[in-house]
Design a protein around this motif. Structure first.
Motif, PDB file in Angstrom:
ATOM      1  N   VAL A 235       2.067  10.390  -9.614  1.00 59.43           N
ATOM      2  CA  VAL A 235       1.148  10.674 -10.723  1.00 59.43           C
ATOM      3  C   VAL A 235       0.452  12.022 -10.471  1.00 59.43           C
ATOM      4  O   VAL A 235       0.308  12.844 -11.385  1.00 59.43           O
ATOM      5  CB  VAL A 235       0.123   9.526 -10.897  1.00 59.43           C
ATOM      6  CG1 VAL A 235      -1.010   9.930 -11.814  1.00 59.43           C
ATOM      7  CG2 VAL A 235       0.828   8.271 -11.423  1.00 59.43           C
ATOM      8  N   GLY A 236       0.060  12.261  -9.226  1.00 60.21           N
ATOM      9  CA  GLY A 236      -0.577  13.535  -8.880  1.00 60.21           C
ATOM     10  C   GLY A 236       0.341  14.720  -9.189  1.00 60.21           C
ATOM     11  O   GLY A 236      -0.101  15.761  -9.698  1.00 60.21           O
TER      12      GLY A 236
ATOM     13  N   LYS B 149       0.840  -1.200   0.000  1.00 61.04           N
ATOM     14  CA  LYS B 149       0.000   0.000   0.000  1.00 61.04           C
ATOM     15  C   LYS B 149       0.880   1.255   0.000  1.00 61.04           C
ATOM     16  O   LYS B 149       0.629   2.203  -0.752  1.00 61.04           O
ATOM     17  CB  LYS B 149      -0.913  -0.030   1.240  1.00 61.04           C
ATOM     18  CG  LYS B 149      -1.856   1.142   1.282  1.00 61.04           C
ATOM     19  CD  LYS B 149      -2.882   1.027   2.392  1.00 61.04           C
ATOM     20  CE  LYS B 149      -3.779   2.247   2.506  1.00 61.04           C
ATOM     21  NZ  LYS B 149      -3.301   3.512   1.983  1.00 61.04           N
TER      22      LYS B 149
ATOM     23  N   PRO C 290      -0.527   0.275 -11.122  1.00 60.36           N
ATOM     24  CA  PRO C 290      -1.820   0.766 -11.609  1.00 60.36           C
ATOM     25  C   PRO C 290      -1.893   0.693 -13.133  1.00 60.36           C
ATOM     26  O   PRO C 290      -0.857   0.751 -13.797  1.00 60.36           O
ATOM     27  CB  PRO C 290      -1.853   2.227 -11.149  1.00 60.36           C
ATOM     28  CG  PRO C 290      -0.597   2.500 -10.432  1.00 60.36           C
ATOM     29  CD  PRO C 290       0.237   1.277 -10.398  1.00 60.36           C
TER      30      PRO C 290
ATOM     31  N   GLU D 202       0.463  15.197 -12.905  1.00 60.08           N
ATOM     32  CA  GLU D 202      -0.793  15.791 -13.392  1.00 60.08           C
ATOM     33  C   GLU D 202      -0.828  17.281 -13.077  1.00 60.08           C
ATOM     34  O   GLU D 202      -1.308  18.087 -13.865  1.00 60.08           O
ATOM     35  CB  GLU D 202      -1.987  15.095 -12.724  1.00 60.08           C
ATOM     36  CG  GLU D 202      -2.124  13.644 -13.139  1.00 60.08           C
ATOM     37  CD  GLU D 202      -2.956  13.478 -14.404  1.00 60.08           C
ATOM     38  OE1 GLU D 202      -4.125  13.850 -14.383  1.00 60.08           O
ATOM     39  OE2 GLU D 202      -2.407  12.972 -15.408  1.00 60.08           O
TER      40      GLU D 202
ATOM     41  N   LEU E 198       2.350   1.717  -3.499  1.00 59.30           N
ATOM     42  CA  LEU E 198       1.360   2.172  -4.486  1.00 59.30           C
ATOM     43  C   LEU E 198       0.891   3.593  -4.193  1.00 59.30           C
ATOM     44  O   LEU E 198       0.637   4.375  -5.117  1.00 59.30           O
ATOM     45  CB  LEU E 198       0.179   1.203  -4.538  1.00 59.30           C
ATOM     46  CG  LEU E 198       0.507  -0.128  -5.223  1.00 59.30           C
ATOM     47  CD1 LEU E 198      -0.671  -1.102  -5.127  1.00 59.30           C
ATOM     48  CD2 LEU E 198       0.885   0.066  -6.688  1.00 59.30           C
ATOM     49  N   ASP E 199       0.800   3.937  -2.905  1.00 60.64           N
ATOM     50  CA  ASP E 199       0.453   5.338  -2.556  1.00 60.64           C
ATOM     51  C   ASP E 199       1.515   6.288  -3.092  1.00 60.64           C
ATOM     52  O   ASP E 199       1.208   7.380  -3.566  1.00 60.64           O
ATOM     53  CB  ASP E 199       0.353   5.519  -1.035  1.00 60.64           C
ATOM     54  CG  ASP E 199      -0.935   4.944  -0.466  1.00 60.64           C
ATOM     55  OD1 ASP E 199      -1.826   4.576  -1.263  1.00 60.64           O
ATOM     56  OD2 ASP E 199      -1.040   4.844   0.777  1.00 60.64           O
TER      57      ASP E 199
ATOM     58  N   GLU F 114       1.014   6.755  -6.694  1.00 58.54           N
ATOM     59  CA  GLU F 114      -0.155   7.619  -6.928  1.00 58.54           C
ATOM     60  C   GLU F 114       0.187   9.092  -6.686  1.00 58.54           C
ATOM     61  O   GLU F 114      -0.220   9.975  -7.443  1.00 58.54           O
ATOM     62  CB  GLU F 114      -1.270   7.179  -5.985  1.00 58.54           C
ATOM     63  CG  GLU F 114      -2.662   7.505  -6.474  1.00 58.54           C
ATOM     64  CD  GLU F 114      -3.703   6.966  -5.499  1.00 58.54           C
ATOM     65  OE1 GLU F 114      -4.342   7.776  -4.833  1.00 58.54           O
ATOM     66  OE2 GLU F 114      -3.815   5.718  -5.398  1.00 58.54           O
ATOM     67  N   THR F 115       0.962   9.346  -5.643  1.00 57.39           N
ATOM     68  CA  THR F 115       1.363  10.732  -5.359  1.00 57.39           C
ATOM     69  C   THR F 115       2.231  11.280  -6.493  1.00 57.39           C
ATOM     70  O   THR F 115       2.096  12.438  -6.896  1.00 57.39           O
ATOM     71  CB  THR F 115       2.122  10.806  -4.012  1.00 57.39           C
ATOM     72  OG1 THR F 115       1.247  10.320  -3.010  1.00 57.39           O
ATOM     73  CG2 THR F 115       2.550  12.219  -3.669  1.00 57.39           C
TER      74      THR F 115
ATOM     75  N   PHE G 202      -1.029   6.183 -17.559  1.00 55.28           N
ATOM     76  CA  PHE G 202       0.071   5.581 -16.799  1.00 55.28           C
ATOM     77  C   PHE G 202       0.823   4.579 -17.679  1.00 55.28           C
ATOM     78  O   PHE G 202       2.052   4.588 -17.736  1.00 55.28           O
ATOM     79  CB  PHE G 202      -0.475   4.901 -15.538  1.00 55.28           C
ATOM     80  CG  PHE G 202       0.605   4.469 -14.594  1.00 55.28           C
ATOM     81  CD1 PHE G 202       1.194   5.387 -13.737  1.00 55.28           C
ATOM     82  CD2 PHE G 202       1.068   3.156 -14.587  1.00 55.28           C
ATOM     83  CE1 PHE G 202       2.221   4.998 -12.882  1.00 55.28           C
ATOM     84  CE2 PHE G 202       2.090   2.767 -13.721  1.00 55.28           C
ATOM     85  CZ  PHE G 202       2.655   3.688 -12.867  1.00 55.28           C
TER      86      PHE G 202
END
Ligand SMILES: N[C@@H](CCC(=O)N[C@@H](CS)C(=O)NCC(=O)O)C(=O)O
Length: 277
Positions: free
Chosen positions: A172-173, A162, A221, A176, A165-166, A169-170, A226
């Motif tokens: 990717v944020g 987790k 992901p 973005e 993967l977090d 994700e951060t 991605f």
């Protein structure tokens, strides 16, 4: 996202394989820069991709970072790879630390090959966004990779998965955010070019697709954006030519996956809850 495979006692490799082996062969003659490398090392891969992308001439010298030759200790106080020997100085000078070396190469290229890993100096905000991405890679994503891979207890493996993967994700944020604010950075932007943050995270995401997948069952992901980014990154000639075959990584990381004692300075730091060396 936990593992049940057995420790088969494999050791790390000492020589690159596949595309990386060919690149080593092509960079065997003396140059102003000698890269002291270890074939499985993601910190080395950062610098190697940087040298390739910035088109800076170099020689690769593969060493065993766990049986440190004197030559390596002379360049790198903790005996870590990557290290550069700068042969243009008399006597030769040295640099270590992958992030510092990449900044040095960026500066070197600005007056030689004119290639760059950062948005132009005329856009300081875009450059700062790339540095935020880079800071996240160094302080969060990279340590999360090792915590996950070294976790033995199933609950710790679930928590490690987790956390990793977090961190993705951060990242990717942050990519973005750069899309919205400055029209995108690095390869995340379709039609963009390889950038500093891509290089700083690439080696661990690559190892996520083989090492973490094999030993922890991790799936990264999915999604068009991605997948497109990872594909552009892994297929980029400067990245691809520094990759060995999957077997090399699976063998070399078995030590980490079973958290064998004294695997490395990185593994010891993770086990002791310290920052990475
Ligand atoms: N902070 C260093 C880390 C480099 C590092 O940990 N390299 C590992 C190989 S992946 C190493 O040389 N390990 C030798 C040891 O643990 O003694 C960097 O960014 O260059």
């Amino acid at each position: 996202m936990t593992s049940t495979t057995m420790d088969t006692g494999k050791s790390y490799h000492k020589q690159a394989t596949g595309a990386a082996f060919e690149t080593v062969q092509q960079h065997a003659t003396d140059q102003d820069i000698t890269l002291f490398a270890g074939c499985f090392c993601p910190f080395v891969q950062r610098v190697w991709v940087g040298l390739e992308y910035l088109e800076i001439p170099y020689k690769v010298y593969e060493v065993d970072p766990y049986k440190k030759p004197q030559e390596l200790l002379e360049l790198s106080p903790k005996g870590l790879v990557p290290a550069l020997r700068l042969n243009g100085y008399v006597p030769p000078r040295a640099l270590n630390e992958s992030t510092v070396i990449l900044e040095y190469l960026e500066d070197l290229a600005s007056t030689s090959t004119k290639r760059s890993l950062l948005p132009p100096l005329s856009d300081p905000y875009a450059r700062a966004l790339v540095r935020l991405q880079s800071d996240h890679a160094n302080r969060t994503l990279v340590p999360a990779f090792y915590r996950y891979l070294q976790a033995q207890d199933p609950d710790a493996q679930i928590a490690g998965g987790k956390e990793f993967l977090d961190a993705v994700e951060t990242l990717v944020g942050l990519f973005e955010r750069a899309d919205v604010e400055v029209g995108g950075t690095g390869l995340w932007k379709e039609g963009g070019e390889l950038g500093l943050a891509d290089i700083l995270v690439g080696p661990w995401l690559f190892r996520a697709t083989n090492v973490l997948k094999h030993y922890r069952g991790l799936e990264l992901p999915r999604g068009p954006k991605f997948d497109g980014w990872l594909n552009r990154l892994f297929q980029h000639p400067a990245f691809k030519c520094t990759c060995s075959t999957e077997e090399l990584y699976l063998d070399s990381y078995e030590r980490y996956a079973f958290n064998r004692p004294n695997t490395s300075q990185v593994a010891n730091a993770i086990n002791a809850g310290r920052g990475l060396p």
